[in-house]
Write a protein that holds these residues in place. Structure first.
Motif, PDB file in Angstrom:
ATOM      1  N   ILE A  21       8.917   3.984   3.075  1.00  0.00           N
ATOM      2  CA  ILE A  21       7.931   4.856   2.419  1.00  0.00           C
ATOM      3  C   ILE A  21       6.545   4.249   2.522  1.00  0.00           C
ATOM      4  O   ILE A  21       5.534   4.966   2.611  1.00  0.00           O
ATOM      5  N   TRP A  22       6.459   2.932   2.523  1.00  0.00           N
ATOM      6  CA  TRP A  22       5.148   2.306   2.735  1.00  0.00           C
ATOM      7  C   TRP A  22       4.674   2.513   4.170  1.00  0.00           C
ATOM      8  O   TRP A  22       3.483   2.703   4.411  1.00  0.00           O
ATOM      9  N   LEU A  54       0.954   5.155   6.530  1.00  0.00           N
ATOM     10  CA  LEU A  54       0.034   5.052   7.672  1.00  0.00           C
ATOM     11  C   LEU A  54      -0.364   6.430   8.206  1.00  0.00           C
ATOM     12  O   LEU A  54      -1.557   6.725   8.333  1.00  0.00           O
ATOM     13  N   PRO A  55       0.603   7.317   8.537  1.00  0.00           N
ATOM     14  CA  PRO A  55       0.177   8.668   8.963  1.00  0.00           C
ATOM     15  C   PRO A  55      -0.534   9.431   7.844  1.00  0.00           C
ATOM     16  O   PRO A  55      -1.414  10.248   8.123  1.00  0.00           O
ATOM     17  N   ALA A  56      -0.170   9.170   6.589  1.00  0.00           N
ATOM     18  CA  ALA A  56      -0.872   9.839   5.489  1.00  0.00           C
ATOM     19  C   ALA A  56      -2.331   9.376   5.413  1.00  0.00           C
ATOM     20  O   ALA A  56      -3.226  10.173   5.100  1.00  0.00           O
ATOM     21  N   VAL A  91      -4.657  12.220  -1.161  1.00  0.00           N
ATOM     22  CA  VAL A  91      -4.755  11.093  -2.098  1.00  0.00           C
ATOM     23  C   VAL A  91      -3.499  10.978  -2.953  1.00  0.00           C
ATOM     24  O   VAL A  91      -2.946   9.891  -3.144  1.00  0.00           O
ATOM     25  N   LYS A  92      -3.031  12.111  -3.476  1.00  0.00           N
ATOM     26  CA  LYS A  92      -1.855  12.064  -4.354  1.00  0.00           C
ATOM     27  C   LYS A  92      -0.598  11.562  -3.627  1.00  0.00           C
ATOM     28  O   LYS A  92       0.103  10.692  -4.156  1.00  0.00           O
ATOM     29  N   MET A  98       3.466   7.358  -2.896  1.00  0.00           N
ATOM     30  CA  MET A  98       4.205   6.513  -1.958  1.00  0.00           C
ATOM     31  C   MET A  98       4.084   5.040  -2.317  1.00  0.00           C
ATOM     32  O   MET A  98       5.075   4.294  -2.316  1.00  0.00           O
ATOM     33  N   ALA A  99       2.870   4.611  -2.644  1.00  0.00           N
ATOM     34  CA  ALA A  99       2.657   3.211  -3.002  1.00  0.00           C
ATOM     35  C   ALA A  99       3.409   2.854  -4.277  1.00  0.00           C
ATOM     36  O   ALA A  99       4.097   1.818  -4.347  1.00  0.00           O
TER      37      ALA A  99
END
Length: 288
Positions: free
Chosen positions: A44-45, A49-51, A69-70, A75-76
């Motif tokens: 998920i981290w 990158l694509p996000a 942003v959300k 994810m983080a």
């Protein structure tokens, strides 16, 4: 004891052991403790990158904030939640890690987190709100399911706390074990406590503080929710430091009292000026 398993009692640090705390060693240890959640957190981290690329290319906004942003924040945060849960599972003996309750809490944490991230990311790709979106019965149901999923995910933590309190490894420093148990319980009590109200209190629009996006002037319960959810990390971390210093329970309970007071202050500030959303049936359009 396996070489990597020596880290299970990691508050009892020696200079040689402290030098062994490299990222690769910690990753191997996390994989041994709970492989599924560790891999899920790393994946998920990686999806961030694509996000992040989408954040730089997509100018669409929801309530004056970029749509990506959300998903990035969730994810983080959920990745960290999974990784810490995996680490704390390792405080149980190997036989206890295979207990049905542990397998169940891993499945619930993973399933609820994936559902929440998946829906939030889908809505971002569509340029629509995931939270407070009552524009159709579908969005109303999905918002409700997200809330139930978040509640279920935090509810895994007191279950794990109970297993550690009752069956934790014999080589754990007492103050470290107690800090983990308290942190996991407060993750549910404070995190779900703020989250339950947050589901009915829409934060102010606009970017707010850098990175986190909070508004500190009142009406925003996200700071209180953050404090509650991240008791999972902050309280065990302080417990580890106290154990490494040979300190006792008094320092731990003092920090817990201060941490809880911080949550109370954040809740009071968030409720001051809070705008509670009407029931979904009162909406004819999206409350983005």
């Amino acid at each position: 004891m396996k070489p990597s398993s020596a880290l299970a009692a990691f508050p009892a640090l020696t200079p040689d052991r402290a030098r062994s705390f490299t990222p690769s060693v910690l990753l191997r240890e996390a994989l041994e403790r709970q492989r599924t959640l560790t891999i899920a957190a790393l994946l998920i981290w990686a999806a961030m990158l694509p996000a992040l690329v989408a954040l730089g290319l997509d100018e669409r906004t929801v309530r004056e904030v970029n749509v990506w942003v959300k998903p990035l924040k969730f994810m983080a945060s959920i990745g960290l939640f999974w990784l810490c849960t995996a680490w704390f599972v390792g405080l149980l003996p190997e036989a206890q890690r295979r207990h049905a309750s542990v397998r169940a809490l891993v499945a619930v944490a993973l399933g609820a987190g994936l559902f929440e991230i998946g829906y939030i990311t889908l809505q971002a790709a569509l340029g629509q709100a995931s939270h407070f979106n009552f524009s159709s019965p579908f969005h109303q149901v999905m918002y409700t399911l997200m809330g139930l999923g978040a509640l279920a995910m935090t509810a895994t933590q007191p279950v794990l706390a109970w297993r550690i309190a009752r069956h934790g490894r014999a080589d754990l420093a007492p103050v470290w074990r107690e800090a983990v148990v308290i942190g996991l319980v407060l993750t549910f009590v404070l995190g779900a406590g703020a989250g339950g109200l947050l589901g009915s209190v829409q934060p102010p629009s606009g970017a707010g503080l850098p990175v986190v996006g909070w508004h500190l002037g009142g009406g925003d319960l996200r700071p209180a929710h953050f404090v509650g959810m991240h008791a999972q990390q902050f309280i065990p971390f302080v417990g580890a430091l106290l154990a490494a210093a040979g300190a006792g329970r008094r320092g731990l309970w003092g920090f817990v009292a201060l941490y809880t007071a911080l949550w109370v202050v954040a809740m009071a500030n968030g409720l001051d000026g809070a705008v509670f959303t009407p029931p979904p049936m009162a909406y004819g359009t999206s409350a983005t």
